[in-house]
Scaffold this motif. Structure first.
Motif, PDB file in Angstrom:
ATOM      1  N   THR A  17     -38.500  -0.426  -2.011  1.00 59.53           N
ATOM      2  CA  THR A  17     -38.514  -1.685  -1.274  1.00 59.53           C
ATOM      3  C   THR A  17     -37.678  -1.558  -0.007  1.00 59.53           C
ATOM      4  N   ILE A  18     -38.071  -2.334   0.977  1.00 60.41           N
ATOM      5  CA  ILE A  18     -37.335  -2.430   2.232  1.00 60.41           C
ATOM      6  C   ILE A  18     -36.794  -3.847   2.289  1.00 60.41           C
ATOM      7  N   ASP A  19     -35.474  -3.956   2.252  1.00 58.53           N
ATOM      8  CA  ASP A  19     -34.840  -5.270   2.221  1.00 58.53           C
ATOM      9  C   ASP A  19     -33.466  -5.161   2.867  1.00 58.53           C
ATOM     10  N   ASN A  20     -33.160  -6.083   3.770  1.00 59.44           N
ATOM     11  CA  ASN A  20     -31.870  -6.106   4.441  1.00 59.44           C
ATOM     12  C   ASN A  20     -31.590  -4.767   5.138  1.00 59.44           C
ATOM     13  N   PHE A  21     -32.610  -4.229   5.826  1.00 60.68           N
ATOM     14  CA  PHE A  21     -32.504  -2.981   6.577  1.00 60.68           C
ATOM     15  C   PHE A  21     -32.096  -1.792   5.699  1.00 60.68           C
ATOM     16  N   THR A  22     -32.584  -1.785   4.445  1.00 60.94           N
ATOM     17  CA  THR A  22     -32.245  -0.722   3.502  1.00 60.94           C
ATOM     18  C   THR A  22     -33.468  -0.334   2.689  1.00 60.94           C
ATOM     19  N   PHE A  23     -33.646   0.976   2.465  1.00 62.41           N
ATOM     20  CA  PHE A  23     -34.661   1.473   1.532  1.00 62.41           C
ATOM     21  C   PHE A  23     -34.020   1.544   0.151  1.00 62.41           C
ATOM     22  N   THR A  24     -34.654   0.924  -0.859  1.00 62.69           N
ATOM     23  CA  THR A  24     -34.115   0.918  -2.215  1.00 62.69           C
ATOM     24  C   THR A  24     -35.184   1.355  -3.199  1.00 62.69           C
TER      25      THR A  24
END
Length: 93
Positions: A17-24
């Motif tokens: 996922t891409i969320d809050n400028f982060t790949f998780t």
């Protein structure tokens, strides 16, 4: 019903996922032949770009996704083409 649940679990197992400028997760290990899916949950576009040019998504708007099937082993470093400080890695064994 159990089969449907295991398919759903498999579907989310190889999702980044891409969320809050982060790949998780920032690093994902998968087997050769696995399809990995990136999903953008931010309210601005992002791109998924492999530093060695093996894959590149189009601009992903909110809730858009991009999938890539890894057909060979290796380490695939990637970044956001619009925000290069966003980085991640897929390790294929």
């Amino acid at each position: 019903m159990l089969a449907a649940a295991s398919v759903a679990a498999q579907d989310t197992a190889n999702v980044i996922t891409i969320d809050n400028f982060t790949f998780t997760p920032p690093e994902l290990t998968v087997a050769v032949g696995t399809t990995v899916k990136w999903v953008n949950h931010d309210d601005i576009p992002h791109l998924v770009v492999n530093k060695d040019k093996a894959f590149r998504s189009k601009a992903l708007d909110t809730d858009d996704s991009y999938s890539f099937t890894f057909t060979s082993a290796g380490t695939f470093d990637y970044f956001c083409g619009l925000h290069p400080h966003m980085v991640g890695k897929v390790i294929v064994k």
